[in-house]
Design an enzyme around this catalytic site. Sequence first.
Site, PDB file in Angstrom:
ATOM      1  N   LEU A   1     -13.288  -3.218  -2.347  1.00 28.96           N
ATOM      2  CA  LEU A   1     -14.169  -3.064  -1.194  1.00 28.96           C
ATOM      3  C   LEU A   1     -14.179  -1.612  -0.719  1.00 28.96           C
ATOM      4  O   LEU A   1     -15.236  -1.083  -0.338  1.00 28.96           O
ATOM      5  CB  LEU A   1     -13.738  -3.991  -0.059  1.00 28.96           C
ATOM      6  CG  LEU A   1     -14.567  -3.886   1.235  1.00 28.96           C
ATOM      7  CD1 LEU A   1     -16.048  -4.135   0.978  1.00 28.96           C
ATOM      8  CD2 LEU A   1     -14.042  -4.870   2.287  1.00 28.96           C
TER       9      LEU A   1
ATOM     10  N   SER B   1       2.697  -4.288  -2.733  1.00 28.43           N
ATOM     11  CA  SER B   1       2.297  -3.113  -1.961  1.00 28.43           C
ATOM     12  C   SER B   1       3.048  -2.965  -0.642  1.00 28.43           C
ATOM     13  O   SER B   1       2.870  -1.961   0.053  1.00 28.43           O
ATOM     14  CB  SER B   1       0.794  -3.182  -1.655  1.00 28.43           C
ATOM     15  OG  SER B   1       0.504  -4.328  -0.866  1.00 28.43           O
TER      16      SER B   1
ATOM     17  N   THR C   1      -8.268  -9.098   0.187  1.00 30.91           N
ATOM     18  CA  THR C   1      -7.074  -8.709   0.922  1.00 30.91           C
ATOM     19  C   THR C   1      -6.534  -9.873   1.739  1.00 30.91           C
ATOM     20  O   THR C   1      -5.311 -10.077   1.834  1.00 30.91           O
ATOM     21  CB  THR C   1      -7.389  -7.513   1.847  1.00 30.91           C
ATOM     22  OG1 THR C   1      -7.772  -6.391   1.030  1.00 30.91           O
ATOM     23  CG2 THR C   1      -6.187  -7.136   2.692  1.00 30.91           C
TER      24      THR C   1
ATOM     25  N   ASP D   1      -2.772 -10.754   0.802  1.00 25.06           N
ATOM     26  CA  ASP D   1      -1.759 -10.313   1.763  1.00 25.06           C
ATOM     27  C   ASP D   1      -1.662 -11.164   3.020  1.00 25.06           C
ATOM     28  O   ASP D   1      -0.686 -11.061   3.764  1.00 25.06           O
ATOM     29  CB  ASP D   1      -2.040  -8.865   2.187  1.00 25.06           C
ATOM     30  CG  ASP D   1      -1.976  -7.881   1.024  1.00 25.06           C
ATOM     31  OD1 ASP D   1      -1.311  -8.201   0.024  1.00 25.06           O
ATOM     32  OD2 ASP D   1      -2.592  -6.807   1.120  1.00 25.06           O
TER      33      ASP D   1
ATOM     34  N   HIS E   1     -18.465   4.245  36.134  1.00 23.26           N
ATOM     35  CA  HIS E   1     -18.336   5.351  35.200  1.00 23.26           C
ATOM     36  C   HIS E   1     -17.432   6.442  35.787  1.00 23.26           C
ATOM     37  O   HIS E   1     -17.026   6.384  36.940  1.00 23.26           O
ATOM     38  CB  HIS E   1     -19.716   5.909  34.864  1.00 23.26           C
ATOM     39  CG  HIS E   1     -20.564   4.985  34.057  1.00 23.26           C
ATOM     40  ND1 HIS E   1     -21.806   5.331  33.568  1.00 23.26           N
ATOM     41  CD2 HIS E   1     -20.353   3.705  33.633  1.00 23.26           C
ATOM     42  CE1 HIS E   1     -22.328   4.321  32.899  1.00 23.26           C
ATOM     43  NE2 HIS E   1     -21.462   3.326  32.918  1.00 23.26           N
TER      44      HIS E   1
ATOM     45  N   ALA F   1      -0.648   0.121  -4.770  1.00 22.91           N
ATOM     46  CA  ALA F   1       0.138  -1.056  -5.148  1.00 22.91           C
ATOM     47  C   ALA F   1       0.658  -0.873  -6.563  1.00 22.91           C
ATOM     48  O   ALA F   1       0.126  -0.069  -7.343  1.00 22.91           O
ATOM     49  CB  ALA F   1      -0.713  -2.325  -5.065  1.00 22.91           C
TER      50      ALA F   1
ATOM     51  N   TRP G   1       6.472  -2.359   1.312  1.00 27.01           N
ATOM     52  CA  TRP G   1       5.623  -1.382   1.970  1.00 27.01           C
ATOM     53  C   TRP G   1       5.776  -0.045   1.275  1.00 27.01           C
ATOM     54  O   TRP G   1       6.898   0.377   0.978  1.00 27.01           O
ATOM     55  CB  TRP G   1       6.012  -1.252   3.429  1.00 27.01           C
ATOM     56  CG  TRP G   1       5.849  -2.522   4.208  1.00 27.01           C
ATOM     57  CD1 TRP G   1       6.814  -3.401   4.570  1.00 27.01           C
ATOM     58  CD2 TRP G   1       4.636  -3.060   4.725  1.00 27.01           C
ATOM     59  NE1 TRP G   1       6.293  -4.448   5.285  1.00 27.01           N
ATOM     60  CE2 TRP G   1       4.948  -4.253   5.388  1.00 27.01           C
ATOM     61  CE3 TRP G   1       3.297  -2.653   4.694  1.00 27.01           C
ATOM     62  CZ2 TRP G   1       3.978  -5.041   6.018  1.00 27.01           C
ATOM     63  CZ3 TRP G   1       2.350  -3.419   5.315  1.00 27.01           C
ATOM     64  CH2 TRP G   1       2.692  -4.598   5.969  1.00 27.01           C
TER      65      TRP G   1
ATOM     66  N   ARG H   1      -0.573  -5.192  17.631  1.00 25.60           N
ATOM     67  CA  ARG H   1       0.617  -5.566  18.398  1.00 25.60           C
ATOM     68  C   ARG H   1       1.462  -4.371  18.826  1.00 25.60           C
ATOM     69  O   ARG H   1       2.286  -4.499  19.732  1.00 25.60           O
ATOM     70  CB  ARG H   1       1.468  -6.559  17.598  1.00 25.60           C
ATOM     71  CG  ARG H   1       1.911  -6.065  16.231  1.00 25.60           C
ATOM     72  CD  ARG H   1       2.484  -7.202  15.389  1.00 25.60           C
ATOM     73  NE  ARG H   1       2.857  -6.792  14.045  1.00 25.60           N
ATOM     74  CZ  ARG H   1       1.996  -6.710  13.031  1.00 25.60           C
ATOM     75  NH1 ARG H   1       0.716  -6.984  13.223  1.00 25.60           N
ATOM     76  NH2 ARG H   1       2.405  -6.350  11.836  1.00 25.60           N
TER      77      ARG H   1
ATOM     78  N   GLU I   1     -17.820   9.586  36.758  1.00 22.42           N
ATOM     79  CA  GLU I   1     -18.231  10.356  37.927  1.00 22.42           C
ATOM     80  C   GLU I   1     -18.008   9.558  39.214  1.00 22.42           C
ATOM     81  O   GLU I   1     -17.544  10.100  40.224  1.00 22.42           O
ATOM     82  CB  GLU I   1     -19.708  10.752  37.800  1.00 22.42           C
ATOM     83  CG  GLU I   1     -20.003  11.645  36.607  1.00 22.42           C
ATOM     84  CD  GLU I   1     -20.372  10.867  35.347  1.00 22.42           C
ATOM     85  OE1 GLU I   1     -21.080  11.425  34.505  1.00 22.42           O
ATOM     86  OE2 GLU I   1     -19.937   9.686  35.202  1.00 22.42           O
TER      87      GLU I   1
END
Length: 385
Positions: A304, A177, A205, A209, A56, A171, A179, A216, A58
């Site tokens: 969602l 959608s 989704t 998509d 940790h 979208a 970008w 990355r 400390e």
Amino acid sequence: MTPQLRADDEHWMRQALQLAESVMYITSPNPRVACLIVRDGKLLASGATQAVGGPHAEVMALRQATERGCDVVGSTVYVTLEPCSHYGRTPPCVDALIAARPARVVIAMGDPNPLVGGQGIAKLREAGIGVATMVCTEEALAINPGFVSRMTRRRPWVWLKLAASLDGRIALSNGESQWITGPAARADGHHWRARSCVVLTGSGTVKADDPRLDVRHVQTSRPPMKAIVDTRFEVDEGAKILDGSRVLLFTCRPSADKVRRLERRNVQVVELPAVGGRVDLAAMMRWMGEHDINEVHVEAGSRLSGALLQAECVDELLVYMAPVLLGEGLGMVRMASLQSLAQAQRFQFTDTASIEPDLRIRARHAERWKALLESVSSKCRDGME
């Protein structure tokens, strides 16, 4: 409450908070914590919590002080979270501090873990060490809302990421959608993915998509898990998200053969009860809390997203807004109509930032944030009594 506070305490605590942010991506499910050792206005040593099982903050700072040949007796220690007072994967940090004999320990916030909860502060005081608390408390909480949420509410802190036009569309009417926002906003979003324990999306989704939902653009030794809400258990087994990294799949209707195939690809299928014919989202959050998940980053479709909001599972909004108007199209969230404004879920703006050419807006659920803040403040009071 803390008469021991000095003029430079806030200065050093803010430096400690910056150091805590440097381990943002690696410590979960442990909190991100940093420690500075200071004497006569000079930094002697510093350290931050390492990956699970490692030392940790400390201990890291005390080790560095030893390596540098620094005597820490009579120094002031700044730590962004109350030192732990129990044996977990590592020994209690408070014992190491007491053995080092600093004159003072300044603490940003109390530890809501029931195994600590003010006991670290109390042990320091019993050892004759001066203790000051609640320095930059809200800033410290902002680094660890998920840990505090899991300890106090038994569920993670959840933010919902949305990328939308100025007129609130995610979208076009035909579903296009990619970008709406620019590459800088998308790269910035990877930071929020990387700091989370889980990146959550829906089967819709994944189907529409086929996202990877990876990080990355961020260098990290601890990439987040991915998770899919898939009520009907219809996810395509060739989807890019099923890339061999660990994936959680929440469903109401598993089939044994498909479960076995997915498990061989590092997918954990979690069967949950249904509410209204769909996965019980509140039960899903409770399951995550029980399995050491601190923070959840949601990137999902309007259905969602709306369902999570209606189930009161969203604690924070992360909205990237592009300077473009799309007209008719898909709205940010799909929710049932309200009968009055009094029924509206209200959030409080906390931050805006220009991510050229877009704007990033953050907003929190004010009452839930207030409850977290009170929980870490009360532990300081408990330890000082």
